[in-house]
Design an enzyme around this catalytic site. Structure first.
Site, PDB file in Angstrom:
ATOM      1  N   HIS A   1      33.044 -50.570  49.066  1.00 44.75           N
ATOM      2  CA  HIS A   1      32.349 -51.568  48.738  1.00 44.75           C
ATOM      3  C   HIS A   1      32.550 -53.164  48.751  1.00 44.75           C
ATOM      4  CE1 HIS A   1      30.483 -48.433  45.685  1.00 44.75           C
ATOM      5  NE2 HIS A   1      30.522 -48.083  46.562  1.00 44.75           N
TER       6      HIS A   1
ATOM      7  N   ASP B   1      35.035 -47.257  46.744  1.00 42.59           N
ATOM      8  CA  ASP B   1      34.547 -48.110  45.905  1.00 42.59           C
ATOM      9  C   ASP B   1      35.174 -49.654  46.182  1.00 42.59           C
ATOM     10  OD1 ASP B   1      33.663 -49.637  43.458  1.00 42.59           O
ATOM     11  OD2 ASP B   1      33.522 -47.653  42.532  1.00 42.59           O
TER      12      ASP B   1
END
Length: 362
Positions: A219, A197
């Site tokens: 991310h 993430d």
């Protein structure tokens, strides 16, 4: 080694290890049961090789000026709950690792659903002030979010390794590296994040620097602004710099998103400088003002305006079917952006921008 009696105060499944005034002492602790008295009695202490019972928050409320060394391998036993597993508070504290590994044993929880699946505990919360420092610490296999910097100020984090790379094949999800909220005067530097993430996610606060970071598998370097705050105040981010960092083999390099289904707030004076990107599968730079219910709606709103978003020497390559630059702004939602030296190549999709920064030809 000193032996200590046990003093516990239990609140909401958390063991609060509170500090009380005491003269400085040298203390070394190797048993979980001895930690409470050591924290209350010592301003120089070492805690080593600890196993924390299931469904328990280990909370160290350190005395002002404490010097704490974390050593050995620490583990937290399994239970389905929201945590956090570990909290450190205090002013002017120094927390350093001595070959320490804080092992969250994330594989016991991972189900590919992150915060939407079985209850999983957040790992490590930092709530320190007054020029506090943390250094040389490894977090391994976070169940979900790794480090939450919350209600902190004037705190530096240096030489952390957040290694959740095992989650790539074992269904790790929502394993954010550094989440920052309601904080000011924060520096995170010289650190590595391997996760699934955001490498960094700034939600609320001001006067922050993130430098010399290496991010992979996740991310990217992110702002996520506009979600509800604890006191109902506007969700604002200002004066934040990301510099001299790399993002590789990730979904995004840079991701700035505002939540159109939330309240008020703003993003002002944010700079990304000397950011190297490679192997990005979705976006190199992704700025969206259209998040609702945790995903992009395609309908942007300007309720969280983004002003003075600066990109300087952001370069790299895409992979797969990715798009180098995507900008989706709501009405009057974006203004006074200055970009220079932005070059991201090998995208299979063309750039898409409904707002054009000064110095950049979308």
């Amino acid at each position: 080694m000193k032996m200590f009696s046990i003093v516990f105060t239990v609140f909401a499944a958390a063991v609060v290890l509170a500090a009380t005034p005491a003269e400085s002492a040298d203390c070394t602790v190797t048993s979980y049961d001895d930690i409470a008295d050591a924290v209350a009695s010592c301003t120089t202490l070492t805690i080593s090789d600890i196993t924390v019972p299931a469904e328990t928050t280990l909370q160290l409320d350190l005395q002002t000026g404490t010097q704490l060394t974390l050593a050995g391998t620490w583990q937290w036993e399994y239970a389905k709950w929201k945590g956090p597993l570990f909290i450190i508070t205090g002013s002017r504290v120094t927390v350093k690792g001595d070959n320490v590994v804080l092992d969250g044993q994330g594989a016991l929880w991972w189900d590919g659903k992150g915060t939407s699946g079985v209850k999983k505990p957040k790992f490590f919360r930092i709530k320190t002030t007054g020029g506090s420092t943390f250094s040389d610490i490894t977090l391994l296999n976070c169940p979900v979010q790794c480090v939450s910097i919350n209600s902190a100020s004037d705190t530096t984090i240096d030489n952390f390794l957040l290694d959740v790379s095992a989650g790539d094949s074992e269904k790790g999800h929502n394993t954010d590296g550094f989440d920052v909220s309601s904080s000011t005067g924060i520096t995170v530097q010289n650190s590595v994040v391997k996760n699934q993430d955001d490498c960094v996610a700034v939600n609320q606060g001001s006067n922050m620097v993130f430098k010399n970071l290496t991010c992979s598998g996740g991310h990217g370097l992110s702002l996520s602004v506009g979600q509800s705050t604890e006191d109902g105040s506007a969700n604002t981010v200002s004066n934040v710099t990301f510099i001299d960092s790399t993002v590789t083999n990730s979904a995004n390099g840079i991701h700035v998103k505002t939540h159109s289904d939330a309240g008020t707030g703003s993003i002002t004076d944010v700079t990304y400088q000397n950011i190297k990107l490679s192997g990005l599968t979705k976006y190199g730079i992704n700025v969206q003002e259209d998040y609702e219910n945790g995903k992009s709606s395609g309908t942007p709103k300007g309720n969280i305006p983004i002003t003075n978003l600066n990109m300087i020497d952001v370069t790299g390559t895409m992979s797969g079917s990715g798009m180098p630059v995507y900008i989706l702004c709501g009405d009057d939602g974006c203004s006074s952006w200055s970009w220079s030296g932005v070059s991201i190549t090998d995208g299979k999709k063309s750039n898409s921008c409904n707002f054009t920064p000064t110095g950049f030809a979308c």
